[in-house]
Design a protein around this motif. Sequence first.
Motif, PDB file in Angstrom:
ATOM      1  N   TYR A   1       1.172   4.284  -2.850  1.00 11.94           N
ATOM      2  CA  TYR A   1       1.079   5.707  -2.505  1.00 11.94           C
ATOM      3  C   TYR A   1       2.275   6.479  -3.040  1.00 11.94           C
ATOM      4  O   TYR A   1       2.146   7.573  -3.604  1.00 11.94           O
TER       5      TYR A   1
ATOM      6  N   GLY B   1       0.817  -1.204   0.000  1.00 12.09           N
ATOM      7  CA  GLY B   1       0.000   0.000   0.000  1.00 12.09           C
ATOM      8  C   GLY B   1       0.852   1.255   0.000  1.00 12.09           C
ATOM      9  O   GLY B   1       0.543   2.243  -0.692  1.00 12.09           O
ATOM     10  N   LEU B   2       1.947   1.237   0.757  1.00 11.29           N
ATOM     11  CA  LEU B   2       2.868   2.374   0.778  1.00 11.29           C
ATOM     12  C   LEU B   2       3.539   2.562  -0.576  1.00 11.29           C
ATOM     13  O   LEU B   2       3.708   3.695  -1.051  1.00 11.29           O
TER      14      LEU B   2
ATOM     15  N   THR C   1       2.687  16.987   2.707  1.00 11.95           N
ATOM     16  CA  THR C   1       3.247  15.804   2.038  1.00 11.95           C
ATOM     17  C   THR C   1       4.280  15.125   2.922  1.00 11.95           C
ATOM     18  O   THR C   1       4.308  13.888   3.051  1.00 11.95           O
TER      19      THR C   1
ATOM     20  N   ARG D   1       2.774   7.383   7.010  1.00  6.88           N
ATOM     21  CA  ARG D   1       2.573   6.118   6.301  1.00  6.88           C
ATOM     22  C   ARG D   1       3.770   5.183   6.477  1.00  6.88           C
ATOM     23  O   ARG D   1       3.607   3.973   6.675  1.00  6.88           O
TER      24      ARG D   1
ATOM     25  N   LEU E   1       2.558   9.551  -5.620  1.00  2.18           N
ATOM     26  CA  LEU E   1       3.232  10.791  -5.214  1.00  2.18           C
ATOM     27  C   LEU E   1       4.310  11.182  -6.219  1.00  2.18           C
ATOM     28  O   LEU E   1       4.469  12.365  -6.562  1.00  2.18           O
TER      29      LEU E   1
ATOM     30  N   GLU F   1       2.426  13.333   5.846  1.00  2.00           N
ATOM     31  CA  GLU F   1       1.715  12.130   5.434  1.00  2.00           C
ATOM     32  C   GLU F   1       2.678  11.006   5.087  1.00  2.00           C
ATOM     33  O   GLU F   1       2.446   9.835   5.442  1.00  2.00           O
TER      34      GLU F   1
END
Length: 232
Positions: free
Chosen positions: A110, A106-107, A193, A200, A114, A196
């Motif tokens: 992301y 999941g990271l 940013t 994470r 990004l 977050e």
Amino acid sequence: MCHHLLQNHLTLAFSHPFSCLFSFPYITNMKTQPISTLAFTLFLLLLSPPRAAAARPTPDPLRTSCAQARYPALCVQTLSNLSNTAAKPIDLAQAAVRASLARTRGLFAYLGALKAASQGFRLRQRVAVSDCVQQISDSVRELSKTLNELQHLRDETFQWQMSNVQTWTSAALTNGDTCISGFNAVAAGAGNTKLELKQRVTDVSMFTSNALYLISRLADSVTGKPRANSGN
């Protein structure tokens, strides 16, 4: 004579408890009230039912397994989906690695998003994001190897395999730290940013730390060596 009467009444209190109810006034009249009180207390004890021993609570096997993890509450939550609450150390280790791998994937997703949206970042920030993408990609690969190895353990190569999975899981944990450090160094002005990304990565690191602990616990279940907190 008083001594013999008192002895007879005490004997009667033990052999025929209810009959002594009628005897105590007589003893009282003989001005032996302290001894009569003692006899009456013994009589009450004879009538009292024995107290049942307090039952000891049954220990929760998952909480016991997670007690020394760096994040014990998260560890219990991660393993709570296991249908078998008396699962073996190998089952616990595999479940923890699966959870860590899912979070790491999941990271990675992301970070990919990004990176695609990082055109407004400064050059060094874009480089830092690209480095994070590579580092977390490595973590996905290392945790995948770890899970595969745990699913194919063999007695004759157990120690060698456990050394491998501990090395790979430790590397995945280090990759997260390196990602945060590299981005923090160039994140001036990144604002939300940066926060977050750090949140994470920290979340993933907590799962991976617990996985490393349960892997070490699995190794100890065979070698017999006690181990404290192994997830750093």
